[in-house]
Each structure stands twice: as C-alpha cells, then as structure tokens.
Design a protein around this motif. Sequence first.
Motif, PDB file in Angstrom:
ATOM      1  N   ASP A   1      45.951  46.133  38.067  1.00 44.19           N
ATOM      2  CA  ASP A   1      44.990  46.874  38.787  1.00 44.19           C
ATOM      3  C   ASP A   1      44.835  46.426  40.018  1.00 44.19           C
ATOM      4  O   ASP A   1      43.989  46.980  40.856  1.00 44.19           O
ATOM      5  N   GLY A   2      45.205  45.391  40.415  1.00 39.39           N
ATOM      6  CA  GLY A   2      44.512  44.740  41.770  1.00 39.39           C
ATOM      7  C   GLY A   2      43.089  44.254  41.981  1.00 39.39           C
ATOM      8  O   GLY A   2      42.598  44.237  42.828  1.00 39.39           O
ATOM      9  N   LYS A   3      42.635  43.848  40.745  1.00 38.00           N
ATOM     10  CA  LYS A   3      41.208  43.721  40.706  1.00 38.00           C
ATOM     11  C   LYS A   3      40.680  42.296  40.812  1.00 38.00           C
ATOM     12  O   LYS A   3      39.655  42.058  40.548  1.00 38.00           O
ATOM     13  N   LEU A   4      41.828  41.499  40.484  1.00 37.30           N
ATOM     14  CA  LEU A   4      41.395  39.979  40.556  1.00 37.30           C
ATOM     15  C   LEU A   4      40.674  39.501  41.710  1.00 37.30           C
ATOM     16  O   LEU A   4      40.990  39.889  42.794  1.00 37.30           O
ATOM     17  N   THR A   5      39.779  38.448  41.434  1.00 40.50           N
ATOM     18  CA  THR A   5      39.193  37.871  42.849  1.00 40.50           C
ATOM     19  C   THR A   5      40.070  36.675  43.163  1.00 40.50           C
ATOM     20  O   THR A   5      40.646  36.010  42.172  1.00 40.50           O
TER      21      THR A   5
END
Length: 511
Positions: A414-418
């Motif tokens: 989802d492209g939510k990694l930090t």
Amino acid sequence: MTIEVRVPTLGESVTEATVATWFKKPGDAVAVDEMLCELETDKVTVEVPSPAAGKLGDIIAAEGETVGVDALLATIAESGQAGAEETSERPAQTAAQPAESSAAEPAASVDVMVPTLGESVTEATVSTWFKKVGDTVAQDEMLCELETDKVSVEVPAPAAGILAEIVAAEGSTVEANGKLAVISGSAGAAASAPAAAASAPAPASAPSGAAGGKDVANAPSAEKAMAEAGLSADQVTGTGRDGRIMKEDVQRAVSAAASAPAPSATAPAPRAPVAAEDAGREERVKMTRLRQTIAKRLKDAQNTAAILTTYNEVDMGAVMDLRSEYKDLFEKKHGVRLGFMSFFTKACCHALREVPEVNAEIDGTEIVYKNFVHMGIAAGTPQGLVVPVIRDADQKSFATLEKEIAEKGRRARDGKLTMAEMQGGTFTISNGGVYGSLMSSPILNPPQSGILGMHKIQDRPMVINGEIKIRPMMYLALSYDHRIVDGKGAVTFLVRVKEALEDPRRLLMDL
C-alpha cells in the motif's frame, strides 16, 4: 504617463536579439531597475531593467520573438497615473459600498508544506495531485502524494477551504518543508478561483530542456545547441539567471566532454541507435525515485562487495506436515495464518548465531559484528522491491513473526511503510518462489553481508536410504560478501538452515 521599454544597445556590430524570458506579466507592479526581461544575442545575454516604477502594461515583444536595437518591448504605466486611473474608475466605492470593500479584502490563506519525510531524506517528487486549482477541500482530505527514495507520502489538507494555487506541479522535485500549494479559507474563493484560472493566460509549453525545479526556461539557442551536441539539460551547468542554461554553457560542456578521459568499463554504455520505423513505437517513462534508488544500490553492491553465491536444497516435507497439522489451531489461537516465512526466519536466526560473520558488516578496515538480528524481508510492490525490517527477530515467537511479516507486507504493497521501518537490517530473506522462481542468485542489500534466496517448492525424485521417493524440494541460495565471509562459513550457514527446516524440532532444542 506611459513609459516605453525599449531594446538597449546590444554591443558593437550586434543589431538584433531574441526575447528569451519575461520575468513579469501585464498588470504586475514593478520597481525602478527591477529586471523585466532577458534578451539573448549571439554572444551575450542582456537583462532589461524597468526605467520607472509602476505597472507593466502591454508586452509588445513576446518570448521567442526577434527584436532590433531600440525596438519597443513593453509599456509601463507610472504608479501615479495608475493610482489616478483606478481612483477615477471607482470614485465613491468605499463610501457607497462598505460591505463590498470588506469582502474584497484578501482572505486568510494556508500554505501546504512538505511534511517530514524521514531521517536523512531531504527531497521528494510530487507524483500525483488528487485535487486541482479551484476545488473545495476538507481538512485532512488528501491533496497529493509525494514519492521519496523508499516510500510514498500522502499530504493531507491542513485546513478546509479552496485550493487556490498549486506551487509544485506533478513531476517536480521538492525539498523537505518546501511549499506545495496554497489553500484559501475565503467563502467567496470558490467562485473567484476558477474564474482566475480561466482568465489567466495559458502558459507557453516549456522547452524540453527546462529543468523541473526552475521557473525560467533555458535559452532557445542553448536548446538548439544541446540538441545538436546530443546533450541533455542535466549534463550542462547553467550560469544564467536562476540557473538558466545559455549557449556558452553548452559550448563549455561540449569542450569539457571532448577533453574528458574515456569512460570506465563501469559507465553505462550509450544506447544503440533505433531504426526510424521503430522510434514511433517506443514509449519513454521516467524512472521513479524508488526504481532509481534500487538500481543505484544494487549496482553499488556489485561494484563494492565481492559477491559469491552458494547453493543447497532442502526437503520441505517436515515443515509442510507441521503446518498442515497445526495451521487451524495456530490461526484460532493467534489470529494469523502459519506460513513458511516464520520457519525460515527462525532457521536463519539459529544459523546466524553459529556463523556471526554473515550477520556482520564491513566499516572501513573494521568488521562490525551484530549481537542481534534485524531481519529484512524483501517484498515486491507495484512500485518496486522494498525491504521492511523485523527488529530483534531472534527474540520473537512464530506468532509474532507471522503477524509482523503479514502486516509489513500489506503496508509495503500500500506504500505506507516509513523510512524507519526499512532501515537497520542485518540480514535479508528474499522469496522468489512466490513468483515461480526455481533458482536465482540474489544480490546483497548493502551494507549487509548476506542474503538468503528462497525458491519454488517442487516435487522431485530423491534417493532416500537407497530408494527413490518423490519429495517436495526447494533450492536455497546464499549470496554473501566474500571479503568478510569465507566459503566454509557460507556453506555451514546453509547446512544449518537446511537441518533446521528438515527437522524443525532442532529449533525448539537449540541444536
């Protein structure tokens, strides 16, 4: 009184110039000696200052036009005249219409800024705007998406209102804490913003050499010279206003390229010529920042480390039988499915204790041994490969590992990694088997010294106690940095992983 702006003396034997750039547009307020436009001749670039203070009236010579010496460029209405004309046009507006006057006052606006991008990340690329100028936005509604080297960052609206201006367009590069847009909180802005957008003159298409982060296009003659020399704008250092590339900059770049030494063997080879009939069937797409970073890091690993790969194979029957027997009970108790990754993670942690150099890294002339395991689990996403890190994996249970692996894999897609979640790994596992890979040689994830490649489980005939039996087999590949890991250590590591997977009871008894 109207003041004329004319072409100044251009120099001996120079009779004409090209209008390269206008820094002001009609209606803009100008001060005395403020730069209005830039002219380009065969030899030099000439900036034209304002002869008086006032408002810029008509622009007679547009950008790209050729003008002679003393030709009329534009007109300026002096500030006193402009004020008088405005007063005569609105003789009693303040007294007669006090409500309109107060409504005409500028509404409070809020700047949309680039959020914190993460440690050591200083810039990002604007990938998508979800709103356009004139749209109504609610507080915390997503306005745009930024793309950094590793993650995508969504930018919410800091306040409700009207999106009045987009400062950073799609594809432009912005720095941390840079300005992205302006939101107007005025109730009447909804009507004025679209009207302003409709009445504004359409911007001229920027020349292909215009840099994404500049407000000024490159000189037309520089564009022509770069095309003739086969150079791109990023290969030339501009010395004009705001970094604008001039003709002489291109000439210097061509001379420097001619005197430069031949490229090394590691430099990318020039692209082969393309047949004319094929050129129209190609499509050029700019590499994303993530893809550029992946390419750079993998090539750096090949250029820096002495990468070697050793292989083994493992009978997955015991793990598959264990999963079949306990998967329902495991999921009922822990709320997560029992997969293969927890077994491999545990087996690698077990082997790393015996062969610590695979979990170490080189720092100059020193070897840094890690007394912990931060396990990187490579995950494929639509944007490219990312490696979220499971911290202290050697201290976690099967259930905790499965939960974290599943959760980080979902957020990666989802492209939510930090950034913090993808830093600090000491060893990596890459599972090409999910895509059907039977065997591969993974590349190191710097500065790590080892990476394990998992592959497809395939039934194969195996000789067991003198009998041929069909067993579910998987090839394992360990790529390692031979500068720090010897062949003996690499083979020992793979054998320990194989033993732990073929008899998972060894993990429970630490054997």
